[in-house]
Design a protein around this motif. Structure first.
Motif, PDB file in Angstrom:
ATOM      1  N   GLN A   1     -84.819  41.768 -58.178  1.00 29.23           N
ATOM      2  CA  GLN A   1     -84.520  40.564 -57.397  1.00 29.23           C
ATOM      3  C   GLN A   1     -85.756  39.680 -57.382  1.00 29.23           C
TER       4      GLN A   1
ATOM      5  N   ARG B   1     -86.907  35.380 -57.083  1.00 29.65           N
ATOM      6  CA  ARG B   1     -86.606  33.960 -56.892  1.00 29.65           C
ATOM      7  C   ARG B   1     -85.121  33.711 -56.612  1.00 29.65           C
TER       8      ARG B   1
ATOM      9  N   GLU C   1     -82.578  35.419 -57.545  1.00 28.01           N
ATOM     10  CA  GLU C   1     -81.662  35.968 -58.535  1.00 28.01           C
ATOM     11  C   GLU C   1     -81.629  37.493 -58.457  1.00 28.01           C
ATOM     12  N   THR C   2     -80.472  38.064 -58.738  1.00 30.20           N
ATOM     13  CA  THR C   2     -80.311  39.514 -58.794  1.00 30.20           C
ATOM     14  C   THR C   2     -79.917  39.892 -60.212  1.00 30.20           C
ATOM     15  N   THR C   3     -80.733  40.709 -60.862  1.00 31.10           N
ATOM     16  CA  THR C   3     -80.477  41.128 -62.244  1.00 31.10           C
ATOM     17  C   THR C   3     -80.219  42.628 -62.280  1.00 31.10           C
TER      18      THR C   3
ATOM     19  N   THR D   1     -77.050  38.755 -64.772  1.00 30.93           N
ATOM     20  CA  THR D   1     -77.829  38.112 -63.724  1.00 30.93           C
ATOM     21  C   THR D   1     -76.922  37.281 -62.832  1.00 30.93           C
ATOM     22  N   TYR D   2     -77.092  37.456 -61.522  1.00 28.58           N
ATOM     23  CA  TYR D   2     -76.347  36.685 -60.530  1.00 28.58           C
ATOM     24  C   TYR D   2     -77.315  35.713 -59.863  1.00 28.58           C
ATOM     25  N   SER D   3     -76.980  34.430 -59.901  1.00 31.59           N
ATOM     26  CA  SER D   3     -77.827  33.425 -59.278  1.00 31.59           C
ATOM     27  C   SER D   3     -77.678  33.482 -57.761  1.00 31.59           C
ATOM     28  N   GLY D   4     -78.536  32.706 -57.081  1.00 32.45           N
ATOM     29  CA  GLY D   4     -78.447  32.663 -55.626  1.00 32.45           C
ATOM     30  C   GLY D   4     -77.117  32.128 -55.147  1.00 32.45           C
TER      31      GLY D   4
ATOM     32  N   GLN E   1     -74.294  32.772 -56.533  1.00 32.94           N
ATOM     33  CA  GLN E   1     -73.268  33.780 -56.793  1.00 32.94           C
ATOM     34  C   GLN E   1     -73.425  35.007 -55.900  1.00 32.94           C
TER      35      GLN E   1
END
Length: 236
Positions: free
Chosen positions: A99, A101, A103-105, A129-132, A134
């Motif tokens: 995690q 910035r 984002e969750t990868t 990767t899920y952006s903020g 998402q």
């Protein structure tokens, strides 16, 4: 002797009573309609991890960091089917959660325990990767935005969405909840001999399934490769 006529005052008092009764019935009907409208989908399973997994970690602000390396297959349950928020094409894998910035990868790669098997998948990561936008924090757990289910629609539905919920447990394990929402469901008023007669809009159905991944490393740096391959080996 002529009977006395009803008192005008008495007649005037009866009319408002009937109006009140009619108004009360209308109000009750309106409240029932509002209650039906406010009803959400039919929920199967629980949106929270099973109690057998242990308590969920809490945080003063937002969600606890999920960063870490976790082991696949899950500790509980023994088998998991269907799509997941990360690739699970091998029997045993590393799952690396980062995690940064907002984002969750989620990364995964194969673990090889066989001395006579050579595969490049032990060194190559698959990732998503899920952006903020998402992902959002909900009750101390991270919700990943629902997406159209890759397996297609179930019979009797017009749409199927799949989302995920990640929760860090107090023992360091990761609980992963799969949320499937089936919309556009239809029901039949009467069925006989395999035939259905008359249809109506049935409630949406929200289904939750959970599994638990054991933590193997902190995840602050890339974990080492796990590969037992030995050049020239002829036995497992």
């Amino acid at each position: 002797m002529t009977p006395a006529a009803p008192s005008p005052l008495h007649s005037a008092l009866r009319t408002p009573h009937r109006r009140v009764r009619r108004m009360g019935g209308a109000a009750t009907l309106a409240l029932c309609c509002l209650a039906l409208t406010a009803c959400g989908p039919e929920v199967q399973g629980s949106p929270k991890p099973p109690a057998a997994f242990g308590p969920v970690q809490s945080s003063w602000f937002g969600c606890p960091s999920l960063q870490g390396v976790y082991a696949w297959p899950p500790v509980q349950p023994a088998g998991v089917r269907g799509s997941l928020p990360f690739f699970t094409g091998s029997a045993e894998m590393q799952v690396w959660v980062q995690q940064q910035r907002g984002e969750t990868t989620l990364r995964t790669r194969t673990i090889n325990r066989a001395r006579n098997v050579r595969t490049s998948l032990t060194r190559q990561w698959s990732l998503v990767t899920y952006s903020g936008a998402q992902a959002r924090c909900s009750s101390g757990m991270l919700d990943l935005a629902p997406q159209p289910a890759p397996s297609g629609n179930e019979p009797g539905t017009s749409g199927k969405l799949q989302g995920f919920r990640l929760a860090l447990l107090q023992d360091g394990s990761l609980a992963v909840g799969k949320r499937t929402l089936a919309t556009g469901n239809k029901g039949s008023y009467f069925s006989w001999g395999g035939q259905s007669y008359g249809s109506y809009d049935a409630p949406d159905v929200e289904t939750w399934t959970w599994f638990k991944l054991a933590r193997t490393a902190a995840g602050s740096s890339e974990p080492p490769v796990i590969d037992a391959y030995v050049p020239g080996a002829t036995s497992p």
